[in-house]
Design an enzyme around this catalytic site. Structure first.
Site, mmCIF file in Angstrom:
data_model
loop_
_atom_site.group_PDB
_atom_site.id
_atom_site.type_symbol
_atom_site.label_atom_id
_atom_site.label_comp_id
_atom_site.label_asym_id
_atom_site.label_seq_id
_atom_site.Cartn_x
_atom_site.Cartn_y
_atom_site.Cartn_z
ATOM 1 N N HIS A 57 18.264 -46.989 8.936
ATOM 2 C CA HIS A 57 19.304 -46.506 9.854
ATOM 3 C C HIS A 57 19.487 -47.476 11.008
ATOM 4 O O HIS A 57 18.746 -48.446 11.128
ATOM 5 C CB HIS A 57 19.003 -45.075 10.331
ATOM 6 N N ASP A 61 15.204 -49.851 17.202
ATOM 7 C CA ASP A 61 13.805 -50.066 16.829
ATOM 8 C C ASP A 61 13.624 -50.171 15.313
ATOM 9 O O ASP A 61 12.496 -50.186 14.808
ATOM 10 C CB ASP A 61 12.895 -48.964 17.421
ATOM 11 N N HIS A 62 14.761 -50.268 14.566
ATOM 12 C CA HIS A 62 14.694 -50.457 13.114
ATOM 13 C C HIS A 62 15.501 -51.657 12.622
ATOM 14 O O HIS A 62 15.296 -52.102 11.486
ATOM 15 C CB HIS A 62 15.174 -49.178 12.394
HETATM 16 FE FE FE Z 1 12.637 -45.008 15.121
HETATM 17 ZN ZN ZN Z 2 15.513 -43.710 14.671
#
Ligand code: FE
Ligand code: ZN
Length: 257
Positions: A57, A61-62
């Site tokens: 997603h 932080d990804h």
């Molecule tokens: Fe996350």
């Molecule tokens: Zn998330």
């Protein structure tokens, strides 16, 4: 039949990037990298070459490491078609039921809206392993930023049907806090107690508490158990209540925990 070697890399304060390596072909994926440097260092340590980034997603932080990793390695970025505009560097757009190969390892894509509207997970049936981002955590689940409790409950029901031995590779180290909350819900669940004890030992030894397995999560994670009478009762509802409503109440209490 190709079984992946899976390596969790702790990054930021509590994120995990997973390296998934197919020994047969050398193909290697990094799942949800928010930074490039620790991923490149882990690849060098292993002697692996990055071929793919798998994005679950769009949260920073990804995905914040995608472009730098792509520039450094020439890898391809896989992400949700629905969220293509929010996944930096996306090359391969996928949707519910799509399959693709990571080297010789087949992957199946499942859409799991709830945490975000475009959240997807990657299921590797041969290993078996599930990269579930922020949909499912060990003993917990993601917050509902862009979905309803109904959306998230349906997504979790879909995931809990995967085989018991499936490695649950989630994106955050939240097991200890999740465990403390879960104990308030199901004080007498022996599977929960066993999972908390195991995670406590791993964390005390400085090791990740994940991956878990789907069999353990099915038995111990209250967010997969909203249709269990004891869980409904624990949040003050009749056994037999609509599980999506029980789930919503669990999630509300966890937000305030
Ligand atoms: Fe996350
Ligand atoms: Zn998330």
């Amino acid at each position: 039949m190709s079984t992946l070697v899976i390596e969790p890399i702790p990054v930021l304060s509590d994120n995990y990037v997973y390296l998934a390596h197919d020994p047969e072909t050398g193909a290697t994926a990094a799942v949800d990298p928010p930074v490039a440097e620790p991923v490149l260092a882990a690849l060098a340590r292993k002697g692996w070459r990055l071929s793919h980034i798998l994005a679950t997603h769009h949260h920073g932080d990804h995905i914040a490491g995608n472009v730098e990793l792509k520039q450094a390695t020439g890898c391809s970025v896989v992400g949700a078609r629905k969220d293509a505009a929010r996944i930096p560097g996306i090359d391969i757009e996928v949707a519910e039921g799509d399959s693709f190969l990571l080297g010789a390892a087949p992957a199946v894509v499942m859409e799991t809206p709830g945490h975000t509207s475009g959240h997807i997970v990657y299921w590797f049936p041969d290993t078996p392993a599930l990269f579930c981002g922020d949909t499912l955590f060990s003993l917990g689940c993601g917050r509902l930023f862009e979905g309803t409790p109904d959306d998230m409950w349906s997504s979790l029901v879909k995931l809990r049907g995967l085989p018991a031995e499936t490695l649950v590779c989630c994106a955050h180290e939240y097991t200890a806090t999740n465990g403390r909350f879960a104990r308030l819900v199901e004080r007498d669940n022996p599977a929960l107690k066993a999972r908390i004890d195991q995670a406590t030992r791993l964390l005390a030894a400085g090791r990740p508490s994940v991956p878990s397995t789907m069999g353990v999560e099915r038995a111990a994670n209250p967010f997969l158990r909203a249709d269990v009478p004891a869980v409904a009762r624990a949040v003050g509802m009749d056994p037999g209540s609509d599980p999506a409503i029980v789930f919503a109440e669990l999630r509300r209490r966890r937000n305030a925990f």
